[in-house]
Design a protein around this motif. Structure first.
Motif, PDB file in Angstrom:
ATOM      1  N   ASN A  18      33.731  47.109  81.296  1.00  0.00           N
ATOM      2  CA  ASN A  18      33.261  46.593  82.700  1.00  0.00           C
ATOM      3  C   ASN A  18      32.650  47.641  83.436  1.00  0.00           C
ATOM      4  OD1 ASN A  18      35.779  48.172  82.812  1.00  0.00           O
ATOM      5  ND2 ASN A  18      35.795  47.331  84.930  1.00  0.00           N
ATOM      6  N   ALA A  23      30.183  49.560  79.694  1.00  0.00           N
ATOM      7  CA  ALA A  23      29.169  48.412  79.877  1.00  0.00           C
ATOM      8  C   ALA A  23      27.904  48.673  79.271  1.00  0.00           C
ATOM      9  CB  ALA A  23      28.776  48.410  81.598  1.00  0.00           C
ATOM     10  N   SER A  38      34.675  41.481  76.708  1.00  0.00           N
ATOM     11  CA  SER A  38      35.016  42.695  77.309  1.00  0.00           C
ATOM     12  C   SER A  38      36.128  42.793  77.890  1.00  0.00           C
ATOM     13  CB  SER A  38      33.804  43.079  78.403  1.00  0.00           C
ATOM     14  OG  SER A  38      34.259  43.982  79.192  1.00  0.00           O
ATOM     15  N   SER A  40      39.036  44.518  80.240  1.00  0.00           N
ATOM     16  CA  SER A  40      39.425  45.282  81.514  1.00  0.00           C
ATOM     17  C   SER A  40      40.588  44.877  82.340  1.00  0.00           C
ATOM     18  CB  SER A  40      37.997  45.545  82.086  1.00  0.00           C
ATOM     19  OG  SER A  40      37.971  44.440  82.870  1.00  0.00           O
ATOM     20  N   ASP A  44      36.708  41.804  84.904  1.00  0.00           N
ATOM     21  CA  ASP A  44      35.092  41.764  84.988  1.00  0.00           C
ATOM     22  C   ASP A  44      34.406  42.113  83.810  1.00  0.00           C
ATOM     23  OD1 ASP A  44      36.574  43.800  85.838  1.00  0.00           O
ATOM     24  OD2 ASP A  44      34.765  44.661  86.892  1.00  0.00           O
ATOM     25  N   ALA A  45      33.284  41.657  83.588  1.00  0.00           N
ATOM     26  CA  ALA A  45      32.434  42.040  82.587  1.00  0.00           C
ATOM     27  C   ALA A  45      31.032  41.833  82.744  1.00  0.00           C
ATOM     28  CB  ALA A  45      32.762  40.958  81.342  1.00  0.00           C
ATOM     29  N   GLY A  51      34.639  38.114  79.742  1.00  0.00           N
ATOM     30  CA  GLY A  51      35.169  38.983  80.454  1.00  0.00           C
ATOM     31  C   GLY A  51      37.009  38.558  80.225  1.00  0.00           C
TER      32      GLY A  51
END
Length: 241
Positions: A18, A23, A38, A40, A44-45, A51
């Motif tokens: 993220n 990132a 992704s 986390s 969030d991504a 995400g």
């Protein structure tokens, strides 16, 4: 070319994707045409990636996150185990909780993800496992006994995996960044940055895209004969280690 290559690329998972180096890795893999999930804590991504909320210190969350990634993108073929934390202090002040948090995230979290990802890689007889290590994993750093130990252990994990599953078309490598320009280094005083630069043969800090480009290469078909390696991206800081 395999059935999962081509326009849609391969199915990839990046933990800690993220922000920062993570990132940039996500962006590089997306640019190469891969389908990227992704992981986390907040889920969030970067734009273009899926995400998924996942705390790698929780085995149940890791399993759930991989299932979600596979439902969206197919069996995982590329894993970048990038999640990491620091709890820096001198050893006489370091407590068990600070040791355990760093080990559970940086090392045990990487183990959980590699174990889960290898399941589909072995079936497909193709896979890329890439651990984000650190120059301090072999170079050492005062106040980072826990962090250095966790990153050094990733080298042993990658090399053991290479011997264990390398014959099935799966590679396992460590990318070892040095001092990289991130949000963490941006808040450091100028004199601290100058001290870092003086110790780096390249005379500057690295940028996240330089780390990401190395990861993207190791994730590619072109890197199929590289395994058990530690690739430094540190401007020469850790040479010989």
């Amino acid at each position: 070319m395999t059935e999962t290559e081509g326009v849609s690329g391969r199915s990839a998972v990046v933990t800690g994707g993220n922000k920062g180096i993570g990132a940039a890795i996500v962006a590089a893999l997306l640019a190469d045409g891969h389908r990227v999930a992704s992981f986390s804590r907040g889920g969030d991504a970067p734009e273009g990636a899926l995400g998924i909320a996942c705390d790698v210190t929780d085995a149940a969350q890791v399993e759930a996150a991989f299932k979600a990634a596979e439902e969206a993108h197919g069996p995982v073929e590329i894993l970048v185990a990038n999640s990491g934390v620091t709890k820096d202090t001198l050893i006489l002040r370091m407590n068990d909780a600070e040791w355990d948090l760093v080990m559970n995230t940086n090392l045990k979290g990487a183990f959980r993800c590699a174990k889960r990802a290898s399941r589909s890689m072995l079936r497909k007889r193709w896979g890329r496992i890439i651990f984000t290590g650190s120059v301090v994993g072999l170079y050492g750093s005062p106040g980072q006994v826990n962090y250095s130990a966790s990153k050094a252990a990733l080298v042993g994990m990658a090399r053991s995996l290479t011997r264990e599953i390398g014959s099935r078309g799966v590679t396992a490598n460590v990318v070892a960044p040095g001092f990289i320009e991130t949000d963490m280094t941006a808040v450091l005083p100028d004199e601290v940055i100058a001290g870092y630069q003086a110790s780096i043969p390249a005379g500057r800090l690295g940028v996240v895209d330089e780390v990401a480009a190395t990861v993207a290469f190791l994730a590619s078909d072109k890197a199929g004969y590289i395994s058990g390696a530690v690739i430094p991206v540190d401007g020469g800081l850790g040479m010989g280690h």
